[in-house]
Design a protein around this motif. Structure first.
Motif, mmCIF file in Angstrom:
data_model
loop_
_atom_site.group_PDB
_atom_site.id
_atom_site.type_symbol
_atom_site.label_atom_id
_atom_site.label_comp_id
_atom_site.label_asym_id
_atom_site.label_seq_id
_atom_site.Cartn_x
_atom_site.Cartn_y
_atom_site.Cartn_z
ATOM 1 N N LEU A 1 -23.845 39.556 11.627
ATOM 2 C CA LEU A 1 -24.449 40.679 12.361
ATOM 3 C C LEU A 1 -23.428 41.755 12.718
ATOM 4 C CD1 LEU A 1 -26.772 38.651 14.782
ATOM 5 C CD2 LEU A 1 -27.463 39.976 12.773
ATOM 6 N N GLN A 2 -22.157 41.504 12.426
ATOM 7 C CA GLN A 2 -21.073 42.457 12.688
ATOM 8 C C GLN A 2 -21.001 42.820 14.178
ATOM 9 O OE1 GLN A 2 -21.626 45.785 10.011
ATOM 10 N NE2 GLN A 2 -21.419 44.509 8.174
ATOM 11 N N MET A 3 -20.954 41.767 14.994
ATOM 12 C CA MET A 3 -20.852 41.940 16.441
ATOM 13 C C MET A 3 -19.371 42.016 16.818
ATOM 14 S SD MET A 3 -23.853 39.217 17.476
ATOM 15 C CE MET A 3 -23.934 39.669 19.197
ATOM 16 N N THR A 4 -18.724 43.095 16.386
ATOM 17 C CA THR A 4 -17.286 43.253 16.518
ATOM 18 C C THR A 4 -16.934 44.240 17.639
ATOM 19 O OG1 THR A 4 -17.268 45.033 14.880
ATOM 20 C CG2 THR A 4 -17.012 42.776 14.055
ATOM 21 N N GLU A 5 -15.626 44.435 17.829
ATOM 22 C CA GLU A 5 -15.126 45.359 18.838
ATOM 23 C C GLU A 5 -15.403 46.813 18.476
ATOM 24 O OE1 GLU A 5 -13.227 44.188 21.936
ATOM 25 O OE2 GLU A 5 -14.774 42.852 21.149
ATOM 26 N N ASP A 6 -15.675 47.063 17.199
ATOM 27 C CA ASP A 6 -15.984 48.436 16.789
ATOM 28 C C ASP A 6 -17.301 48.919 17.385
ATOM 29 O OD1 ASP A 6 -13.688 48.384 15.283
ATOM 30 O OD2 ASP A 6 -14.713 47.744 13.448
ATOM 31 N N VAL A 7 -18.174 47.989 17.694
ATOM 32 C CA VAL A 7 -19.479 48.338 18.255
ATOM 33 C C VAL A 7 -19.413 48.380 19.773
ATOM 34 C CG1 VAL A 7 -21.929 47.760 18.292
ATOM 35 C CG2 VAL A 7 -20.556 47.214 16.278
ATOM 36 N N GLU A 8 -18.813 47.353 20.370
ATOM 37 C CA GLU A 8 -18.736 47.268 21.838
ATOM 38 C C GLU A 8 -17.558 46.391 22.228
ATOM 39 O OE1 GLU A 8 -22.274 46.886 24.746
ATOM 40 O OE2 GLU A 8 -21.457 44.855 24.589
ATOM 41 N N LYS A 9 -16.820 46.775 23.214
ATOM 42 C CA LYS A 9 -15.696 45.981 23.681
ATOM 43 C C LYS A 9 -16.191 44.663 24.280
ATOM 44 C CE LYS A 9 -12.436 48.875 22.659
ATOM 45 N NZ LYS A 9 -11.412 48.550 21.637
ATOM 46 N N GLY A 10 -15.422 43.618 24.028
ATOM 47 C CA GLY A 10 -15.811 42.299 24.531
ATOM 48 C C GLY A 10 -17.033 41.753 23.857
ATOM 49 N N ASN A 11 -17.202 42.102 22.595
ATOM 50 C CA ASN A 11 -18.366 41.634 21.850
ATOM 51 C C ASN A 11 -18.228 40.147 21.515
ATOM 52 O OD1 ASN A 11 -20.856 41.891 20.623
ATOM 53 N ND2 ASN A 11 -20.279 43.652 19.373
ATOM 54 N N LEU A 12 -19.252 39.606 20.904
ATOM 55 C CA LEU A 12 -19.326 38.153 20.702
ATOM 56 C C LEU A 12 -18.220 37.646 19.783
ATOM 57 C CD1 LEU A 12 -20.806 35.544 21.292
ATOM 58 C CD2 LEU A 12 -22.370 36.027 19.405
ATOM 59 N N VAL A 13 -17.886 38.354 18.723
ATOM 60 C CA VAL A 13 -16.836 37.882 17.812
ATOM 61 C C VAL A 13 -15.531 37.703 18.568
ATOM 62 C CG1 VAL A 13 -15.398 38.531 15.835
ATOM 63 C CG2 VAL A 13 -17.873 38.836 15.718
ATOM 64 N N TYR A 14 -15.164 38.655 19.391
ATOM 65 C CA TYR A 14 -13.927 38.570 20.157
ATOM 66 C C TYR A 14 -13.942 37.367 21.098
ATOM 67 C CZ TYR A 14 -10.519 39.652 23.787
ATOM 68 O OH TYR A 14 -9.493 39.567 24.693
ATOM 69 N N LYS A 15 -15.036 37.175 21.821
ATOM 70 C CA LYS A 15 -15.114 36.062 22.768
ATOM 71 C C LYS A 15 -15.051 34.713 22.061
ATOM 72 C CE LYS A 15 -17.727 38.572 26.316
ATOM 73 N NZ LYS A 15 -16.652 38.534 27.325
ATOM 74 N N LEU A 16 -15.696 34.617 20.903
ATOM 75 C CA LEU A 16 -15.663 33.362 20.141
ATOM 76 C C LEU A 16 -14.255 33.067 19.624
ATOM 77 C CD1 LEU A 16 -19.005 33.587 18.121
ATOM 78 C CD2 LEU A 16 -18.513 32.105 20.062
ATOM 79 N N GLU A 17 -13.538 34.092 19.175
ATOM 80 C CA GLU A 17 -12.183 33.882 18.673
ATOM 81 C C GLU A 17 -11.253 33.429 19.796
ATOM 82 O OE1 GLU A 17 -10.512 34.012 15.726
ATOM 83 O OE2 GLU A 17 -12.480 33.998 14.764
ATOM 84 N N VAL A 18 -11.409 34.017 20.975
ATOM 85 C CA VAL A 18 -10.574 33.603 22.102
ATOM 86 C C VAL A 18 -10.841 32.144 22.455
ATOM 87 C CG1 VAL A 18 -10.135 33.960 24.568
ATOM 88 C CG2 VAL A 18 -10.335 35.933 23.029
ATOM 89 N N PHE A 19 -12.103 31.777 22.523
ATOM 90 C CA PHE A 19 -12.454 30.394 22.841
ATOM 91 C C PHE A 19 -11.961 29.431 21.759
ATOM 92 C CE2 PHE A 19 -15.812 27.006 22.570
ATOM 93 C CZ PHE A 19 -15.401 26.299 23.689
ATOM 94 N N PHE A 20 -12.101 29.840 20.512
ATOM 95 C CA PHE A 20 -11.693 28.987 19.397
ATOM 96 C C PHE A 20 -10.189 28.747 19.402
ATOM 97 C CE2 PHE A 20 -10.495 28.493 14.860
ATOM 98 C CZ PHE A 20 -11.210 27.347 14.581
ATOM 99 N N ASN A 21 -9.428 29.800 19.582
ATOM 100 C CA ASN A 21 -7.967 29.675 19.504
ATOM 101 C C ASN A 21 -7.357 29.038 20.738
ATOM 102 O OD1 ASN A 21 -7.678 30.880 16.916
ATOM 103 N ND2 ASN A 21 -7.901 32.908 17.825
ATOM 104 N N SER A 22 -7.903 29.341 21.912
ATOM 105 C CA SER A 22 -7.283 28.870 23.151
ATOM 106 C C SER A 22 -7.803 27.518 23.620
ATOM 107 C CB SER A 22 -7.499 29.900 24.261
ATOM 108 O OG SER A 22 -8.885 30.074 24.522
ATOM 109 N N CYS A 23 -8.982 27.123 23.181
ATOM 110 C CA CYS A 23 -9.574 25.870 23.671
ATOM 111 C C CYS A 23 -9.863 24.868 22.549
ATOM 112 C CB CYS A 23 -10.852 26.168 24.443
ATOM 113 S SG CYS A 23 -10.574 27.080 25.984
#
Length: 629
Positions: A110-132
């Protein structure tokens, strides 16, 4: 398990007439169809976070009140789409290792990236994936398992490779330093939030703690993870071997029963499904073989033979079979007879067991360069001649010399016992060709068999299972037997065995006579049936062998019947004459190279055990007797 919650609004999705909708005071204006399911939603919350939906809505014309969007190839299915839709509406969603892969693939689609909105779902998922997720052992395993449902997406997004690297790094780390949120093998449940404190009540301390958890992975992911672990160079080969055994026991149990069941089911239902299952097992087996450590002893010989048995059943590649045969040969002395009984499934052979693969193993074992310096070469003709003509001094000398390389020689002694036990098992197969039985028996050097009792039992079993053997075949079978190495008990049995060729019976009787005479003992009376057998061949068992000489002082172990040696009417002389006569009848029995086989009668001339000393004493006795006359 680590988890993450996003959003704060309550879940207001509901189903009405097979359509999923969300409770809202604003009327819906967007219909999205995902793999047969229809969603009645709103453009604003979705398009503000999904760049793909923006483009699709701009490209498709609006019809009436609702605009319809088709998403037939949506990764993750309706569950993943609903997670993304709820995130757009601000509804609370819970993410964990079980659904993060599907959610990440859907968000990427769905291209839910930072280009559309800051703090979008892709960013949050990557943070959770890498840090947890990647910091937890169980989370990494579960995430890697779930990536198999979306192989292309997971590879492109780097989910698979990052999970494999995280798992390998944890295995290569000392167990006390590994952050484990959960362990399959110990069923330790530690519910830990992303920012919560870990409460590890049980930390694994065993070196192979990771093997059972990794056994849950599919073979393709397991293979890649094991390659990463092996490339680290920190895990001992025996632990790698243990992990492979655990994995094989998890995915290849009772493989022979499964294949038979699949074959039976295939005849009644779909043969393609049974073939597919067999192909999967074959791939799994060949992958395990490719992961075996190169070091000797990393896995047990029993495990290798079980893999070889499964490879035979699954019709694995010839390279895999040869690799297993080579590895088995390196530690064949550890094998058990039951492990060598590999079922034969070849259409070209109707034998019960695959004798050819065992013959290959034995040949590989003999090529290891373990032979003591005095071990005889493998030339069949030379081997036969040497075995039938070596004196007792030479045998004792070779035995003493071979003890200097005790490790290799002891291995061959053990293998000889194993092979003789194996021969006893396969001898009962009525379809076993004589040539294969002899080939197996002859792979073992003569010096490796300290006695031939077990070999005799194998020959006896073969004769009983194959009563139609002719005289020439029975003689050929018994040539591998050395009667000098039979115990008294076995000699008694052989002397009464009517299935043996007369030549062998005569040899047994001769050596028993010689053994008793050399030891100064009394020769026991022959059974009536043997007397009848000898009488039918013009041998008179009632003639005495002659009394032992008492006129000259001779050591007990050197005493011999002088009159018996001089008299052609003695039992021993008669036996020798009979053997010589039998050799004349067998002149046409030639070896493949055109040379006649060595006479067994010549072999008997080497007895008693110390002939030079014995004959010198006999000569002095004869001279003294002639001087008196």
């Amino acid at each position: 398990m680590k988890f993450m919650k996003l959003g704060s609004r309550p879940d207001t999705f509901y189903t009405a007439e097979a359509v999923r909708s969300v409770s809202s005071e604003v009327s819906s204006d967007l219909i999205i169809q995902v793999k047969g399911s229809r969603y009645l939603l709103h453009k604003f919350p979705l398009l503000s976070k999904c760049l793909r939906l923006q483009r699709m809505c701009s490209e498709s014309p609006e019809t009436s009140q609702h605009q319809i969007i088709q998403l037939p190839d949506f990764p993750g299915g309706i569950e993943a789409f609903e997670l993304c839709a709820k995130f757009c509406y601000g509804i609370t969603i819970t993410l964990s290792a079980y659904n993060i892969v599907a959610a990440r693939c859907a968000a990427e689609y769905l291209q839910m990236t930072e280009d559309v909105e800051k703090g979008n779902l892709v960013y949050k998922l990557e943070v959770f994936f890498n840090s947890c997720i990647l910091h937890g052992w169980k989370d990494s395993i579960v995430t890697l398992q779930s990536s198999k449902a979306y192989p292309l997406w997971s590879e492109d997004l780097g989910i698979t490779s990052r999970c494999i690297e995280a798992i390998a790094s944890k295995v290569l780390t000392h167990p006390a330093k590994v952050s484990l949120s959960h362990s399959h093998s110990r069923r330790v449940r530690d519910d830990i939030s992303c920012n919560g404190a870990e409460s590890q009540r049980h930390k694994p301390t065993t070196k192979g703690w990771w093997a059972e958890d990794m056994a849950e992975l599919g073979i393709d992911l397991y293979w890649r993870t094991m390659i990463a672990i092996k490339s680290g160079g920190k895990i001992p080969s025996n632990l790698i071997g243990e992990a492979l055994q655990i994995y094989a026991s998890r995915w290849l149990p009772n493989i022979s029963r499964q294949v038979k069941a699949n074959k039976g089911a295939a005849s009644d239902s779909d043969p393609d499904s049974a073939s597919e299952v067999t192909s999967k097992h074959r791939l799994l087996l060949e992958s395990i073989v490719s992961l075996l450590p190169s070091e000797k002893g990393a896995v047990s010989c029993s495990f290798l033979l079980k893999l070889l048995k499964a490879a035979n059943i699954l019709n694995a590649s010839s390279s895999s079979k040869m690799e297993l045969a080579r590895r088995v040969a390196l530690q064949l002395e550890e094998a058990r007879v039951s492990d060598l009984l590999i079922p034969s499934l070849s259409y070209s052979s109707n034998t019960l067991y695959d004798v050819d693969i065992v013959l290959t193993i034995l040949e590989q074992f003999m090529l290891q360069g373990q032979s003591p310096p005095t071990s005889p070469p493998r030339s069949k003709l030379g081997f036969e001649r040497r075995r039938r003509s070596r004196s007792a001094e030479n045998i004792d000398f070779e035995f003493q010399e071979s003890r200097r390389s005790s490790a290799s020689h002891s291995a061959k002694l053990k293998v000889a016992k194993i092979v003789d036990g194996y021969l006893q098992e396969i001898a009962r197969d009525i379809n076993l060709p004589l040539s294969k039985f002899i080939a197996i028996a002859e792979t073992i050097p003569d010096f490796s068999r300290l006695d031939h009792d077990d070999l005799y039992r194998a020959i006896d079993f073969y004769l009983k299972a194959h009563p139609d053997l002719n005289k020439s075949e029975r003689k050929k079978l018994c040539r591998v037997l050395d009667c000098k190495k039979l115990s008294v008990e076995v000699c008694m049995h052989a002397a009464q065995n009517e299935k043996l060729p007369l030549r062998v019976v005569v040899q047994v009787l001769f050596f028993e006579q010689a053994r008793a005479a050399t030891a100064g003992g009394k020769v026991t009376e022959l059974p009536n049936n043997i007397k009848a057998l000898l009488a039918s061949h013009n041998l008179d068992p009632s003639r005495p062998t002659g009394a032992l000489s008492t006129t000259t002082s001779i050591r007990a172990d050197d005493q011999w019947s002088v009159s018996g040696l001089k008299s052609p009417k003695s039992r021993i002389s008669t036996l020798r004459m009979k053997l010589a006569e039998d050799d004349d009848l067998d002149e046409n029995d030639m070896n493949p190279d055109g040379m006649g086989r060595p006479s067994k009668f010549k072999a008997f001339c080497a007895l008693p055990t110390r002939p030079k000393k014995m004959f010198s004493k006999l000569l002095s006795i004869n001279r003294s007797a002639s001087e008196k006359n």
